[in-house]
Motif scaffolding. Structure first.
Motif, short mmCIF file in Angstrom:
data_model
loop_
_atom_site.label_atom_id
_atom_site.label_comp_id
_atom_site.label_asym_id
_atom_site.label_seq_id
_atom_site.Cartn_x
_atom_site.Cartn_y
_atom_site.Cartn_z
N ARG A 57 0.87 -1.14 0.03
CA ARG A 57 -0.05 0.11 0.01
C ARG A 57 0.96 1.33 -0.05
NH1 ARG A 57 -1.37 -3.26 3.83
NH2 ARG A 57 -0.30 -2.05 5.38
N VAL A 92 0.46 7.96 7.91
CA VAL A 92 -0.87 7.38 8.20
C VAL A 92 -0.64 5.75 8.40
CG1 VAL A 92 -2.88 6.61 7.15
CG2 VAL A 92 -2.42 8.86 7.05
N GLU A 93 0.25 5.50 7.46
CA GLU A 93 0.74 3.80 7.62
C GLU A 93 1.39 3.51 9.30
OE1 GLU A 93 -0.04 1.03 6.20
OE2 GLU A 93 -1.08 1.40 4.84
N GLY A 99 -6.62 7.42 9.90
CA GLY A 99 -7.50 7.37 8.60
C GLY A 99 -6.52 6.69 7.76
N GLY A 100 -6.84 6.61 6.45
CA GLY A 100 -6.00 5.97 5.15
C GLY A 100 -6.21 7.07 4.09
N LEU A 101 -5.41 6.53 3.00
CA LEU A 101 -5.31 7.36 1.50
C LEU A 101 -5.58 6.26 0.66
CD1 LEU A 101 -2.66 9.65 2.92
CD2 LEU A 101 -4.86 10.30 2.01
N ILE A 102 -6.68 6.30 -0.17
CA ILE A 102 -7.16 5.45 -1.03
C ILE A 102 -6.94 6.16 -2.51
CG2 ILE A 102 -8.30 3.88 0.47
CD1 ILE A 102 -10.93 5.00 -0.92
N ARG A 103 -6.85 5.22 -3.54
CA ARG A 103 -7.00 5.81 -4.80
C ARG A 103 -8.29 6.94 -5.00
NH1 ARG A 103 -5.14 4.82 -9.84
NH2 ARG A 103 -3.32 3.96 -9.32
N ASN A 105 -11.32 8.99 -6.42
CA ASN A 105 -12.43 8.26 -6.61
C ASN A 105 -12.68 8.44 -8.24
OD1 ASN A 105 -12.76 11.32 -6.79
ND2 ASN A 105 -14.71 11.39 -6.08
N ILE A 147 -9.62 8.68 3.92
CA ILE A 147 -10.88 8.00 4.73
C ILE A 147 -10.60 7.70 5.90
CG2 ILE A 147 -11.75 7.09 2.18
CD1 ILE A 147 -10.85 4.45 3.53
N LEU B 15 -15.27 2.47 -2.13
CA LEU B 15 -15.19 2.40 -3.53
C LEU B 15 -13.90 1.78 -3.85
CD1 LEU B 15 -16.83 4.24 -5.71
CD2 LEU B 15 -14.79 5.82 -5.98
N VAL B 71 -8.19 0.11 8.34
CA VAL B 71 -8.82 1.37 7.88
C VAL B 71 -9.57 1.23 6.42
CG1 VAL B 71 -8.93 3.75 7.36
CG2 VAL B 71 -7.19 2.78 9.29
#
Lengths: 232, 91
Positions: A57, A92-93, A99-103, A105, A147, B15, B71
């Motif tokens: 990740r 964050v990791e 929280g976390g950081l994702i791709r 949207n 998120i 998502l 998370v």
């Protein structure tokens, strides 16, 4: 005043961060991911890039590197730490920020001069701003969607841990337009936009005044000098 | 050599842009019988020697602490593979 910038395998903006530190009037110290030595620095920057190729990740492997053992201990003892983009993902990791950081949207890499609102001007890295100040900082990432669970979101909003919010557009689907966070102590700050790319006229983001004239990012680095002086 | 498999999926309420992109491609190919695709990860941990209870517990711990981020992801399954994929793969 010495500010360390950690280089991980795949860091890209470590040199830019070092330059920002020097332009702010501090000495930049290059720190190595494989070392346990923080070399007596007064603050630390985790720079942007793609550490370990974003494998596992984003930031996950870097967060478990030897130097991070020391960075986590120092951060918990109050040392100022700034995480920029991949550095934010590493924080964050490493559980220094929630929280976390994702791709994103929309699924695309985004690169733009991003307007932000300063929400917390009492952290080690933002004390030169005023609350509500609007700044422009370049943003460039594919995985910047912030998120967090609803309960934690309510807590960080309530306790002033949202440091920056996106203005005009939400470029990645982040909850509550969150662009950056601080910890409870105000010494750790992480954000997706890149302040080190907005420190010098001619090389920064476009502003209404002139092309590439934006220098809002330098305030991050002058702020940490001020907070170090206050601590001394 | 025995292999422990760890399966990780993005949380269902989040998502999954990669899965969404594949779903879009399937729709364009006329594969309307598949209404959604989600993409996760599979880790294969090779063990030197027998898989003891302690080693399996260690793998479970690793799955929770490092191989996934609670998370954004769930560990779906941790199990011992009876026959490794590598053994049957061509050299």
């Amino acid at each position: 005043m010495k500010v360390g910038v950690v280089t991980f395998p795949g860091s890209l903006d470590d040199r830019d961060a070092q330059r920002a530190v020097r332009r702010a009037g501090a000495e930049a110290v290059s720190l190595w991911h494989g070392s346990h030595d923080l070399e007596g620095v007064d603050a630390i920057v985790l720079p942007g890039g793609f550490s370990y190729g974003d494998y596992l990740r984003c930031g996950a492997i870097a967060a478990r590197s030897p130097i991070m053992t020391e960075v986590i201990a120092a951060a918990n003892a109050g040392l100022p730490v700034l995480g920029i983009c991949n550095g934010f993902q590493i924080l964050v990791e490493a559980h220094l920020l929630p929280g976390g950081l994702i791709r994103n949207n929309h699924g695309d890499f985004v690169c733009r001069d991003q307007r932000l609102r300063v929400e917390n001007a009492s952290t080690a890295w933002t004390n030169g701003f005023t609350v509500g100040q609007e700044i422009t900082i370049p943003l460039k990432n594919a995985e910047g969607g912030f998120i967090v669970d609803a309960e934690t979101l309510k807590r960080i909003e309530g306790e002033g841990q949202v440091a920056f919010r996106y203005l005009d557009v939400n470029p990645n689907g982040s909850l509550d337009d969150i662009a950056g966070l601080t910890n409870a102590g105000g010494n750790v700050v992480g954000l997706m936009p890149h302040p080190e790319h907005a420190i010098e006229p001619g090389f920064g983001p476009d502003t209404p005044d002139a092309m590439r004239s934006g220098t809002d990012g330098i305030t991050f680095f002058t702020s940490v000098l001020q907070s170090a002086l206050a601590r001394a | 050599m025995p292999t422990i498999v760890v399966e990780v999926m993005p949380k269902s309420e989040l998502l999954d842009p990669a899965g969404k992109a594949v779903t879009g491609a399937l729709t364009r190919l006329g594969k309307s019988e598949f209404s959604a695709v989600r993409i996760g990860k599979r880790f294969e941990l090779t063990v030197d020697g027998a898989v003891t209870e302690a080693i399996l517990a260690e793998a479970q711990q690793l799955a929770d602490d490092m191989l996934s981020n609670s998370v954004i992801e769930d560990v779906v399954r941790v199990y011992v593979l009876e026959k490794t994929v590598l053994e049957s793969a061509p050299a």
